[in-house]
Design a protein around this motif. Sequence first.
Motif, PDB file in Angstrom:
ATOM      1  N   GLY A 268       4.160  51.825  67.014  1.00  0.00           N
ATOM      2  CA  GLY A 268       4.794  51.440  68.272  1.00  0.00           C
ATOM      3  C   GLY A 268       4.192  50.170  68.847  1.00  0.00           C
ATOM      4  O   GLY A 268       4.904  49.266  69.299  1.00  0.00           O
ATOM      5  N   SER A 269       2.859  50.082  68.811  1.00  0.00           N
ATOM      6  CA  SER A 269       2.208  48.875  69.322  1.00  0.00           C
ATOM      7  C   SER A 269       2.527  47.670  68.452  1.00  0.00           C
ATOM      8  O   SER A 269       2.713  46.553  68.954  1.00  0.00           O
ATOM      9  N   LEU A 270       2.637  47.881  67.132  1.00  0.00           N
ATOM     10  CA  LEU A 270       2.984  46.779  66.224  1.00  0.00           C
ATOM     11  C   LEU A 270       4.425  46.329  66.441  1.00  0.00           C
ATOM     12  O   LEU A 270       4.726  45.127  66.433  1.00  0.00           O
ATOM     13  N   PHE A 271       5.334  47.284  66.638  1.00  0.00           N
ATOM     14  CA  PHE A 271       6.724  46.939  66.932  1.00  0.00           C
ATOM     15  C   PHE A 271       6.797  46.151  68.239  1.00  0.00           C
ATOM     16  O   PHE A 271       7.578  45.199  68.360  1.00  0.00           O
ATOM     17  N   GLY A 272       6.017  46.586  69.230  1.00  0.00           N
ATOM     18  CA  GLY A 272       6.013  45.876  70.498  1.00  0.00           C
ATOM     19  C   GLY A 272       5.570  44.437  70.347  1.00  0.00           C
ATOM     20  O   GLY A 272       6.102  43.529  71.005  1.00  0.00           O
ATOM     21  N   ALA A 273       4.592  44.210  69.430  1.00  0.00           N
ATOM     22  CA  ALA A 273       4.085  42.854  69.220  1.00  0.00           C
ATOM     23  C   ALA A 273       5.122  41.968  68.529  1.00  0.00           C
ATOM     24  O   ALA A 273       5.341  40.824  68.935  1.00  0.00           O
ATOM     25  N   VAL A 274       5.792  42.494  67.497  1.00  0.00           N
ATOM     26  CA  VAL A 274       6.725  41.652  66.728  1.00  0.00           C
ATOM     27  C   VAL A 274       8.068  41.488  67.435  1.00  0.00           C
ATOM     28  O   VAL A 274       8.788  40.524  67.188  1.00  0.00           O
ATOM     29  N   THR A 275       8.432  42.422  68.320  1.00  0.00           N
ATOM     30  CA  THR A 275       9.726  42.332  69.016  1.00  0.00           C
ATOM     31  C   THR A 275       9.578  41.845  70.455  1.00  0.00           C
ATOM     32  O   THR A 275      10.542  41.895  71.225  1.00  0.00           O
ATOM     33  N   ASN A 276       8.377  41.424  70.814  1.00  0.00           N
ATOM     34  CA  ASN A 276       8.121  40.951  72.183  1.00  0.00           C
ATOM     35  C   ASN A 276       8.442  42.000  73.243  1.00  0.00           C
ATOM     36  O   ASN A 276       8.976  41.689  74.313  1.00  0.00           O
ATOM     37  N   GLY A 277       8.131  43.248  72.932  1.00  0.00           N
ATOM     38  CA  GLY A 277       8.302  44.337  73.884  1.00  0.00           C
ATOM     39  C   GLY A 277       9.683  44.969  73.907  1.00  0.00           C
ATOM     40  O   GLY A 277       9.912  45.929  74.645  1.00  0.00           O
ATOM     41  N   ALA A 278      10.615  44.462  73.105  1.00  0.00           N
ATOM     42  CA  ALA A 278      11.964  45.049  73.091  1.00  0.00           C
ATOM     43  C   ALA A 278      11.931  46.477  72.562  1.00  0.00           C
ATOM     44  O   ALA A 278      12.666  47.354  73.018  1.00  0.00           O
ATOM     45  N   ILE A 279      11.089  46.718  71.555  1.00  0.00           N
ATOM     46  CA  ILE A 279      10.872  48.058  71.010  1.00  0.00           C
ATOM     47  C   ILE A 279       9.367  48.262  70.965  1.00  0.00           C
ATOM     48  O   ILE A 279       8.659  47.522  70.284  1.00  0.00           O
ATOM     49  N   GLY A 280       8.869  49.257  71.712  1.00  0.00           N
ATOM     50  CA  GLY A 280       7.428  49.454  71.803  1.00  0.00           C
ATOM     51  C   GLY A 280       7.000  50.883  71.547  1.00  0.00           C
ATOM     52  O   GLY A 280       7.710  51.662  70.897  1.00  0.00           O
ATOM     53  N   THR A 281       5.843  51.238  72.095  1.00  0.00           N
ATOM     54  CA  THR A 281       5.262  52.552  71.826  1.00  0.00           C
ATOM     55  C   THR A 281       6.137  53.685  72.334  1.00  0.00           C
ATOM     56  O   THR A 281       6.328  54.691  71.636  1.00  0.00           O
ATOM     57  N   MET A 282       6.678  53.551  73.552  1.00  0.00           N
ATOM     58  CA  MET A 282       7.505  54.625  74.083  1.00  0.00           C
ATOM     59  C   MET A 282       8.744  54.844  73.224  1.00  0.00           C
ATOM     60  O   MET A 282       9.144  55.989  72.960  1.00  0.00           O
ATOM     61  N   GLU A 283       9.364  53.769  72.792  1.00  0.00           N
ATOM     62  CA  GLU A 283      10.547  53.901  71.929  1.00  0.00           C
ATOM     63  C   GLU A 283      10.181  54.568  70.601  1.00  0.00           C
ATOM     64  O   GLU A 283      10.924  55.414  70.093  1.00  0.00           O
ATOM     65  N   MET A 284       9.035  54.185  70.043  1.00  0.00           N
ATOM     66  CA  MET A 284       8.636  54.755  68.758  1.00  0.00           C
ATOM     67  C   MET A 284       8.309  56.242  68.868  1.00  0.00           C
ATOM     68  O   MET A 284       8.749  57.057  68.044  1.00  0.00           O
ATOM     69  N   VAL A 285       7.538  56.611  69.872  1.00  0.00           N
ATOM     70  CA  VAL A 285       7.176  58.023  70.038  1.00  0.00           C
ATOM     71  C   VAL A 285       8.423  58.854  70.359  1.00  0.00           C
ATOM     72  O   VAL A 285       8.595  59.971  69.846  1.00  0.00           O
ATOM     73  N   SER A 286       9.319  58.305  71.186  1.00  0.00           N
ATOM     74  CA  SER A 286      10.558  59.017  71.516  1.00  0.00           C
ATOM     75  C   SER A 286      11.427  59.210  70.272  1.00  0.00           C
ATOM     76  O   SER A 286      11.993  60.284  70.047  1.00  0.00           O
ATOM     77  N   SER A 287      11.527  58.166  69.464  1.00  0.00           N
ATOM     78  CA  SER A 287      12.316  58.256  68.237  1.00  0.00           C
ATOM     79  C   SER A 287      11.716  59.279  67.278  1.00  0.00           C
ATOM     80  O   SER A 287      12.435  60.058  66.650  1.00  0.00           O
ATOM     81  N   THR A 288      10.381  59.278  67.181  1.00  0.00           N
ATOM     82  CA  THR A 288       9.697  60.240  66.303  1.00  0.00           C
ATOM     83  C   THR A 288       9.987  61.668  66.726  1.00  0.00           C
ATOM     84  O   THR A 288      10.285  62.533  65.889  1.00  0.00           O
ATOM     85  N   ALA A 289       9.911  61.929  68.031  1.00  0.00           N
ATOM     86  CA  ALA A 289      10.141  63.287  68.539  1.00  0.00           C
ATOM     87  C   ALA A 289      11.597  63.714  68.353  1.00  0.00           C
ATOM     88  O   ALA A 289      11.882  64.792  67.819  1.00  0.00           O
ATOM     89  N   LEU A 290      12.532  62.869  68.788  1.00  0.00           N
ATOM     90  CA  LEU A 290      13.952  63.210  68.749  1.00  0.00           C
ATOM     91  C   LEU A 290      14.457  63.340  67.317  1.00  0.00           C
ATOM     92  O   LEU A 290      15.028  64.379  66.931  1.00  0.00           O
ATOM     93  N   CYS A 291      14.246  62.300  66.522  1.00  0.00           N
ATOM     94  CA  CYS A 291      14.779  62.297  65.162  1.00  0.00           C
ATOM     95  C   CYS A 291      14.068  63.323  64.284  1.00  0.00           C
ATOM     96  O   CYS A 291      14.698  63.983  63.450  1.00  0.00           O
ATOM     97  N   GLY A 292      12.761  63.456  64.471  1.00  0.00           N
ATOM     98  CA  GLY A 292      12.020  64.432  63.678  1.00  0.00           C
ATOM     99  C   GLY A 292      12.485  65.852  63.938  1.00  0.00           C
ATOM    100  O   GLY A 292      12.591  66.665  63.010  1.00  0.00           O
TER     101      GLY A 292
END
Length: 581
Positions: free
Chosen positions: A130-154
């Motif tokens: 999530g932190s790496l996504f936040g860095a490469v996307t300039n905050g468009a997709i970050g830790t909250m999006e990653m953790v939320s996606s992990t919980a929902l999709c998983g």
Amino acid sequence: MYLHKPHCATAAALALLSVSPAFSFSFSPRLSLNHKLVRPREVANHAASFSQLNGSFKKSSSLLMSDAAAAVVDDNDPPIFEGLLKGITRDYKMRLPLYKSDIKDGLNTQCLAAICFLFFACLSPAIGFGSLFGAVTNGAIGTMEMVSSTALCGFIYALTSAQPLTIIGSTGPVLAFVATLVQLADKMSLPFLPLYAWTGIWTSGILFLSSITSASNLVKYLTRFTDEIFSTLISFIFVVEAVQNIGRSFTNPASTFTKGLLTLIVAVSTYVTANTLRGLRNTVYFTQGVRKNISNFGPTIGVIAGVLIANWAKVSQGAAATLPSLSIPPTFATTSGRPWLVPLMDLPVWARWGAFVPALMATVLLFLDQNITVRLVNNPQYKMEKGRRKNNMLDGMHADMLIISILTFITSIIGLPWLVAATVRSISHVRALSIFDSAGKLKSTVEQRITGLSIHTLIGACVLFDKPRAILTQIPKSVLMGLFLFLGTSALPGNEMWERMKELFKDSKIAPKERWSKIPRKVTMLFTAIQMGCLGAMVYVKESPIGVLFPVVIAMLAPLRFWLEKSGVVKKEYMDILDEE
């Protein structure tokens, strides 16, 4: 995987028919003492009837044998594409009747231990990626999006998939692709999130078509050669990520030597504790039940040990020994504060159609990432039986690809990361649920859905509720780096590429004999060197500006393996041993 020979299937079908009572007929005449006289005309009529019946039987028998042979062919060597929904229907017909046992079989201490371990094993990569996504996307997709996606999709995947032991999550290759997509959006002056969404929509559509046409049957052309390289790559990524994070604690200007040394101690303590206790089942200490339970909870105990060491240092030394901890957003909202739904219409019409091009690359990546991992999970060595035919590694793939296509569509339109089967987490999940005999040999695996559902429910609780989030923020990152080391190294045992790499440094005169020892050593070394070269090429491409071509490198591994055999670089008799399933 096995390559099917039609004449073998036909022979098997013929043998089956010849011994089956259902196809056993007797035409022996029944003699009666009352039959004192048999007329010649009756004899002729009986003979004609018998001949007609026998001919009819031969014809129908031939048809039955053809059908049986065809069935064997379909089972062992299915066509690349099947009728619409045929593969999905077959997968669910075999798995859904076992749904009740999938719940009941998950109610035991071994599954509880797996939940505790995999909760951290899934949450820590989600936060890290999530932190790496936040860095490469300039905050468009970050830790909250990653953790939320992990919980929902998983959770959805564990609930609906045909192989619920597979754990889905983000991977390094997906991150590399998204980083390339960001660069493409910048160069073309396009908004990133709408481009990401349209690329994901196209990708989900192609994956959907591949699922309903059973295109995952392509995996039958993959062999141990590809599996070993891909699995080693993912383990390599986990280990390197952990080592780099530990190293940065020494080089970061904001850190001190004391904090760097403490980070190293905590990470190593977590790793050694988890690894040592996990191996306790193969020792003679304590009773078998005690060994089993301690071994199952080994990774969780390792995490607790790391946290206790870090907290002791913090209490005794104060701020000088306070280590960085997990960083989880305090509220449930997007990282940048944007709306959850992506504004799809903000992308020009031509770019919406043009997104089909990067979607092709994304499809190759997700398709291979998903199917290679599921193939590793389905390996017969784990002795799984639910919803699958014996030694069949394709069962469940089509239904699971359907779920992945739907999840890709959902995550695209709300700006969440795409998730696919995560190799290291999935293999760790399977091994955490493996049951061993007294000799330490794997005899079965606990096949159920409870662990997957529980893991992702707990991760969801960390997203939605304040108290779980507050507890997790007290866990030092160094503890999770130790867990990363454990995840990466624990997936290597059983990987023959890794065993042959270690063999390069062994004295062949005294080293134990392996399955491939009968092959000339120079051939084994050449084969291993080629695999290592492929691994190096994959790492180079992944980290280079042409990282978008990473899926192509993965796709070329299977043709390379067959070229090695066809060109004589590795003789067929040697390849059959080195690449044996």
